[in-house]
Write an enzyme that holds these catalytic residues in place. Structure first.
Site, short mmCIF file in Angstrom:
data_model
loop_
_atom_site.label_atom_id
_atom_site.label_comp_id
_atom_site.label_asym_id
_atom_site.label_seq_id
_atom_site.Cartn_x
_atom_site.Cartn_y
_atom_site.Cartn_z
CD GLU A 60 -38.47 -18.48 -15.98
OE1 GLU A 60 -37.93 -17.61 -15.27
OE2 GLU A 60 -39.07 -18.22 -17.05
CG HIS A 129 -42.99 -11.10 -8.45
ND1 HIS A 129 -43.89 -10.67 -9.39
CD2 HIS A 129 -41.80 -11.16 -9.09
CE1 HIS A 129 -43.27 -10.46 -10.54
NE2 HIS A 129 -42.00 -10.76 -10.39
#
Length: 325
Positions: A60, A129
């Site tokens: 990322e 998450h």
């Protein structure tokens, strides 16, 4: 109007803008060959090819940096995170580069980039998450933060975000991609920074955004059977915030409940509470109530997760509290 899924609305917005402007491209993990982790870019590789729909490694920080650099040089990238939990490794690119470049260049360099993907919890995915970062990004000057709750809003707001000359954080939800709603076939956009009244009412204002607003709508249906009419304001854009819409509603109802799916400390609801008491305190007939997740990491256990997340009953209880019922 036709009825389409949230993921289809997102795909339509990106595709329509890419047909309009060849400088736009989409980059992220599994956006191309796999049609997107949540199928939000289905068919886009076939239409636009691998130079504009770009699969990346699990890196990322790297592909976010490529996006920022290309935005400085005339492109308008859309960077997809599989979830915003994974944006944490790209924070330096987002906060130190994308958000700051316009000011640090004396207005010479704009960063027309959209970082998009799902936020907050999506069921039993565990603590790392299931995090909501709307308040984190909204805290940073230079970023705009958008959190739609319907397919209609998603398409109109995403088109505006892509056209914006500043970096926009566009936050969705895994649990909303299958949601269906009416979306016009004709061209439309929704301006950033404009809230929407999802339900009109006179007794109490409920402010919310994103998927958790469904709990507010469910609570309002139940409360209506008891003669309590809630006005539900979907802020849609966390930054810039439509303060006038919130103030106008609270001046009418004189009571405010704020619902968000995030930790309580330093939350978006904290800022809304401050602004309301600062500017229209005299209109309040009861202390403001806010509803957030529990102040812990998200649990994996389904029973604990149910207790951790806000729900319609929490909203009902808060509404009755501000009504002294």
């Amino acid at each position: 109007m036709r009825t389409i899924q949230f993921r289809e609305a997102v795909c339509e917005a990106m595709s329509e803008e890419m047909r309009r402007d060849p400088s736009i491209y989409l980059m992220g993990e599994e956006v191309a060959e796999y049609n997107g982790a949540y199928k939000a870019s289905k068919g886009m590789l076939d239409e636009f090819g691998p130079k504009r729909i770009i699969d990346t490694p699990i890196a990322e920080s790297g592909f976010s940096g490529i996006g920022v650099g290309s935005a400085m040089n005339g492109c308008r990238p859309i960077i997809e995170f599989m979830t915003f939990n994974f944006s944490l490794v790209a924070m330096d690119q987002i906060i130190s580069n994308a958000a700051k470049m316009r000011q640090m260049s004396g207005g010479q360099i704009n960063i027309p980039i959209v970082f998009r993907g799902p936020t907050a919890s999506a069921g039993q995915l565990g603590a790392t998450h299931s995090q909501a970062f709307e308040n984190w990004f909204a805290n940073c000057p230079g970023l705009k933060v958008v959190v739609p709750s319907t397919p209609y809003d998603a398409k109109g707001l995403l088109k505006s975000a892509i056209r914006d000359n500043d970096p926009v954080i566009f936050m969705e939800s895994e649990q909303m991609y299958g949601d269906k709603g009416e979306v016009p076939e004709e061209e439309y956009t929704i301006p950033l920074g404009v809230a929407d009244i999802k339900r009109a009412g006179k007794d109490v204002t409920i402010v919310s955004f994103g998927k958790i607003i469904k709990e507010a709508l469910a609570a309002a249906e139940t409360l209506a059977k008891e003669g309590i009419e809630c006005e539900i304001i979907d802020i849609r854009t966390v930054r810039p915030m439509d303060w006038e819409a919130i103030f106008t509603s609270v001046k009418k109802t004189n009571r405010l409940v704020i619902l968000e799916e995030a930790w309580p400390f330093g939350s978006v609801s904290s800022e809304i509470t401050y602004q309301v008491q600062e500017h229209i305190f005299d209109y309040l007939d009861a202390p403001i109530q806010r509803i957030t997740t529990a102040d812990t990491p998200a649990p994996y256990s389904p029973a604990l997760l149910q207790e951790w997340l806000p729900n319609a009953q929490d909203v009902i209880n808060a509404v009755k509290k501000v009504l002294y019922k």
